[in-house]
Write a protein that holds these residues in place. Structure first.
Motif, short mmCIF file in Angstrom:
data_model
loop_
_atom_site.label_atom_id
_atom_site.label_comp_id
_atom_site.label_asym_id
_atom_site.label_seq_id
_atom_site.Cartn_x
_atom_site.Cartn_y
_atom_site.Cartn_z
N HIS A 108 142.23 3.04 121.91
CA HIS A 108 143.01 4.07 121.24
C HIS A 108 142.06 5.04 120.53
O HIS A 108 141.20 4.63 119.74
CB HIS A 108 143.98 3.44 120.25
CG HIS A 108 145.01 2.57 120.91
ND1 HIS A 108 146.19 3.08 121.45
CD2 HIS A 108 145.03 1.24 121.17
CE1 HIS A 108 146.89 2.10 121.98
NE2 HIS A 108 146.21 0.97 121.83
N LEU A 109 142.22 6.32 120.83
CA LEU A 109 141.33 7.34 120.30
C LEU A 109 142.07 8.25 119.32
O LEU A 109 143.24 8.56 119.53
CB LEU A 109 140.77 8.20 121.44
CG LEU A 109 139.98 7.48 122.54
CD1 LEU A 109 139.47 8.49 123.55
CD2 LEU A 109 138.83 6.68 121.95
N PRO A 110 141.38 8.70 118.28
CA PRO A 110 141.99 9.73 117.42
C PRO A 110 142.13 11.02 118.20
O PRO A 110 141.21 11.44 118.91
CB PRO A 110 140.96 9.86 116.29
CG PRO A 110 139.66 9.45 116.89
CD PRO A 110 140.00 8.36 117.89
N ALA A 111 143.29 11.67 118.11
CA ALA A 111 143.51 12.84 118.95
C ALA A 111 144.67 13.67 118.43
O ALA A 111 145.59 13.16 117.78
CB ALA A 111 143.80 12.42 120.39
N LEU A 112 144.62 14.97 118.73
CA LEU A 112 145.73 15.86 118.48
C LEU A 112 146.63 15.97 119.70
O LEU A 112 147.79 16.36 119.59
CB LEU A 112 145.21 17.26 118.10
CG LEU A 112 144.57 17.39 116.72
CD1 LEU A 112 144.00 18.80 116.54
CD2 LEU A 112 145.57 17.07 115.63
N SER A 164 138.65 19.94 122.15
CA SER A 164 138.09 20.33 120.86
C SER A 164 136.81 19.56 120.58
O SER A 164 136.77 18.32 120.66
CB SER A 164 139.12 20.03 119.75
OG SER A 164 138.50 19.96 118.49
N GLY A 165 135.74 20.27 120.22
CA GLY A 165 134.47 19.62 119.94
C GLY A 165 134.54 18.66 118.78
O GLY A 165 133.93 17.58 118.81
N ARG A 224 133.87 14.45 119.13
CA ARG A 224 132.91 13.64 118.36
C ARG A 224 133.61 12.46 117.70
O ARG A 224 133.06 11.35 117.66
CB ARG A 224 132.22 14.51 117.32
CG ARG A 224 131.34 15.60 117.93
CD ARG A 224 130.41 16.21 116.91
NE ARG A 224 129.40 15.24 116.49
CZ ARG A 224 128.45 15.52 115.58
NH1 ARG A 224 128.42 16.72 115.01
NH2 ARG A 224 127.57 14.61 115.24
N ARG A 225 134.81 12.65 117.21
CA ARG A 225 135.56 11.54 116.64
C ARG A 225 135.91 10.51 117.71
O ARG A 225 135.85 9.29 117.47
CB ARG A 225 136.84 12.06 115.98
CG ARG A 225 136.58 12.92 114.74
CD ARG A 225 137.86 13.56 114.22
NE ARG A 225 137.62 14.29 112.98
CZ ARG A 225 138.53 15.05 112.39
NH1 ARG A 225 139.75 15.18 112.92
NH2 ARG A 225 138.24 15.70 111.27
N GLN A 226 136.25 11.00 118.89
CA GLN A 226 136.59 10.08 119.97
C GLN A 226 135.36 9.31 120.46
O GLN A 226 135.45 8.13 120.77
CB GLN A 226 137.25 10.87 121.11
CG GLN A 226 138.62 11.39 120.73
CD GLN A 226 139.12 12.50 121.63
OE1 GLN A 226 138.42 12.95 122.54
NE2 GLN A 226 140.34 12.97 121.39
N ASN A 259 134.43 16.72 128.85
CA ASN A 259 134.75 18.09 128.44
C ASN A 259 133.69 18.69 127.54
O ASN A 259 133.98 19.60 126.75
CB ASN A 259 136.12 18.14 127.74
CG ASN A 259 137.26 18.33 128.73
OD1 ASN A 259 137.16 19.14 129.64
ND2 ASN A 259 138.33 17.57 128.57
N GLU A 260 132.47 18.21 127.63
CA GLU A 260 131.37 18.71 126.80
C GLU A 260 130.45 19.58 127.64
O GLU A 260 129.88 19.12 128.63
CB GLU A 260 130.58 17.52 126.22
CG GLU A 260 129.46 17.93 125.28
CD GLU A 260 129.98 18.65 124.05
OE1 GLU A 260 129.77 19.88 123.97
OE2 GLU A 260 130.59 17.98 123.18
N TRP A 261 130.32 20.85 127.25
CA TRP A 261 129.52 21.80 128.02
C TRP A 261 128.04 21.76 127.66
O TRP A 261 127.21 22.32 128.36
CB TRP A 261 130.05 23.22 127.82
CG TRP A 261 131.36 23.44 128.50
CD1 TRP A 261 132.60 23.21 128.00
CD2 TRP A 261 131.57 23.92 129.83
NE1 TRP A 261 133.57 23.52 128.92
CE2 TRP A 261 132.96 23.97 130.06
CE3 TRP A 261 130.71 24.34 130.86
CZ2 TRP A 261 133.52 24.40 131.26
CZ3 TRP A 261 131.26 24.77 132.05
CH2 TRP A 261 132.65 24.80 132.25
#
Length: 265
Positions: A97-101, A129-130, A134-136, A160-162
């Motif tokens: 489970h990941l923190p997420a919006l 979202s960057g 990082r939280r995930q 999703n990291e460029w």
């Protein structure tokens, strides 16, 4: 040695706008990996049914889907699924489970492969979202760190990291090394290294790359990535397959595909 792969299959919809799980399996058979992390493996709405049906997977492949016990009609969790050889043994598996919006998640499994190699694998699809990426990333690494048993670990998926020098990759690279697979998005003209394979120090990246066959170039908007691994330690600083890459985009590199759907990448 073992081969792993990661593939965002965009719910089986190719660049020709046709949904074809059979075509996805054709691409996976070309790669022939022992462990595969899939992203967008389930529909997003309704029953969130799997794109590749259990019958199709059983009849046309050498893999089994790792059972997560979440939704009856789904292969994965928030679209994340893991495939392993039918001869492999899955000791444990479940969601992370990941923190997420927005709906995001990861899945993990402890697996013993037919070669006798026991590994831990995590498949993930991180936020656009960057800050949330990082939280995930922190949540994924904390989950691995708190496991009762220490195993060689592979983290892979669509991050999703460029950038390679900052963001969640900088956090991951404190403890894991990246396989330098190359750009995998967009399949028509790959520019972004959004898809990543990262390994713990007790695994060595022997070979790695992006799968660029004609079938792969049309089956999804992402190209699959792969890595051949050996259980042999290398120091974190230096060696084959260590990230970040020297030609990585700068930290303020814009997303050249701003119109991507939030659910899709």
């Amino acid at each position: 040695m073992i081969k792993v792969a990661s593939y965002n299959i965009r719910k089986g919809v190719g660049l020709d706008r046709k949904r074809s799980p059979e075509r996805i399996l054709d691409v996976l058979r070309e790669i022939d990996a022992d462990v595969i992390a899939l992203q967008e493996a389930d529909r997003r709405f309704g029953a969130r049914s799997c794109v590749i049906s259990p019958h199709l997977l059983d009849e046309r492949s050498d893999w089994q889907a790792v059972a997560l016990g979440m939704r009856a009609a789904s292969m994965g969790w928030h679209g994340n699924a893991l495939l392993v050889r039918k001869a492999a043994t899955v000791q444990s598996a479940g969601p992370v489970h990941l923190p997420a919006l927005e709906p995001r998640g990861a899945v993990t499994a402890d697996v013993t492969l037919p070669q006798g190699v026991a590994i831990r694998v995590v498949g993930m699809h991180l936020d656009l979202s960057g800050l949330w990426r990082r939280r995930q990333a922190a949540a994924v690494m904390a989950h691995v760190d708190h496991a009762a048993e220490v195993r060689p670990t592979v983290l892979m998926g669509d991050l999703n990291e460029w950038t390679a020098a900052g963001g969640c990759l900088r956090d991951f690279h404190r403890h894991y090394r990246s396989a330098e697979t190359g750009p995998s998005f967009h399949a028509r003209k790959p520019m972004g290294r959004l898809d990543r394979i990262m390994v713990s120090p007790d695994l060595t990246v022997v070979d790695c790359g992006v799968h660029t066959t004609p079938a792969a170039r049309i089956a999804s908007d992402h190209l699959p990535i792969w890595a051949v691994l050996d259980v042999a330690p290398l120091p974190l600083a230096g060696g084959v397959g260590v990230g970040p890459e020297p030609d990585a985009a700068p930290a303020d590199h814009p997303d050249p595909f701003p119109s991507r759907e939030r659910e899709g990448k």
